[in-house]
Scaffold this active site. Structure first.
Site, PDB file in Angstrom:
ATOM      1  N   GLU A  42       0.875  -1.214  -0.173  1.00 56.58           N
ATOM      2  CA  GLU A  42       0.035   0.029   0.048  1.00 56.58           C
ATOM      3  C   GLU A  42       0.863   1.259   0.060  1.00 56.58           C
ATOM      4  OE1 GLU A  42      -3.398   0.154  -0.499  1.00 56.58           O
ATOM      5  OE2 GLU A  42      -3.484  -1.868  -0.553  1.00 56.58           O
ATOM      6  N   CYS A  51      -6.675   7.168  -5.820  1.00 59.59           N
ATOM      7  CA  CYS A  51      -5.997   5.866  -6.118  1.00 59.59           C
ATOM      8  C   CYS A  51      -6.697   5.632  -7.434  1.00 59.59           C
ATOM      9  CB  CYS A  51      -6.393   4.853  -5.077  1.00 59.59           C
ATOM     10  SG  CYS A  51      -8.353   4.629  -5.132  1.00 59.59           S
TER      11      CYS A  51
END
Length: 178
Positions: A42, A51
């Site tokens: 991550e 994202c």
């Protein structure tokens, strides 16, 4: 803090966050290696970014209540990470009907953490696992390499990290932590 191209973002140390996570009294079933895998994949940001799904994300992949102006500290990142991993674990525990090895479990939680409960619930990976076809289930990770219709195995699509993540998940699922 780093500044690039007039866009300000603050990164944080995954190692520092994990040190806090490991010091918390949690009931997580994911192993330390599993937590390290998820966190390292991550990456850590104190300020949000959008994202690939255009969702504001900060910390170690945390999306709930994140806005463009959110700012986290390292303690918050650790606490959100524990909450998010716990939620992913609950999905895995509710959906699997066969006992899982630690590696299988860790990687299914990683899958849910990254791809969501719906994708996991509908996946052939879960169906095969619940049918006792462990090898077939583990090999399903290699199919989850698309982001916004782009195949992340193709170099020019600029998402090679997804392919590497899936290969690691497949390997740990098949062979455990080495």
């Amino acid at each position: 803090m780093k500044t690039t191209n007039h866009k300000r973002f603050a990164i944080c140390s995954v190692t520092s966050v994990l040190a806090i996570v490991f010091s918390l009294n949690t009931d997580l079933g994911v192993s330390k290696k599993g937590l390290q895998h998820i966190a390292n994949q991550e990456g850590c940001r104190l300020t949000p970014y959008q994202c690939s799904a255009n969702v504001w994300t900060a910390g170690l992949g945390h999306t709930k209540n994140m806005t463009e102006s959110s700012v986290l500290n390292v303690q918050q990142v650790a606490e959100y990470f524990v909450i998010d991993v716990h939620e992913a674990e609950q999905i895995v525990k509710r959906r699997i009907t066969e006992p899982a090895t630690q590696g299988e479990y860790d990687m299914m939680v990683s899958f849910v953490f990254n791809l969501g409960a719906g994708n996991f619930t509908r996946s052939t990976l879960l169906k095969k696992f619940n049918q006792g076809n462990r090898k077939g289930a583990c090999n399903e990770y290699s199919r989850w390499v698309f982001v916004n219709g782009k195949d992340c195995r193709i170099k020019g699509n600029d998402c090679a990290g997804i392919s590497k993540r899936r290969e690691k998940e497949r390997s740990v699922c098949l062979y455990g932590w080495m």
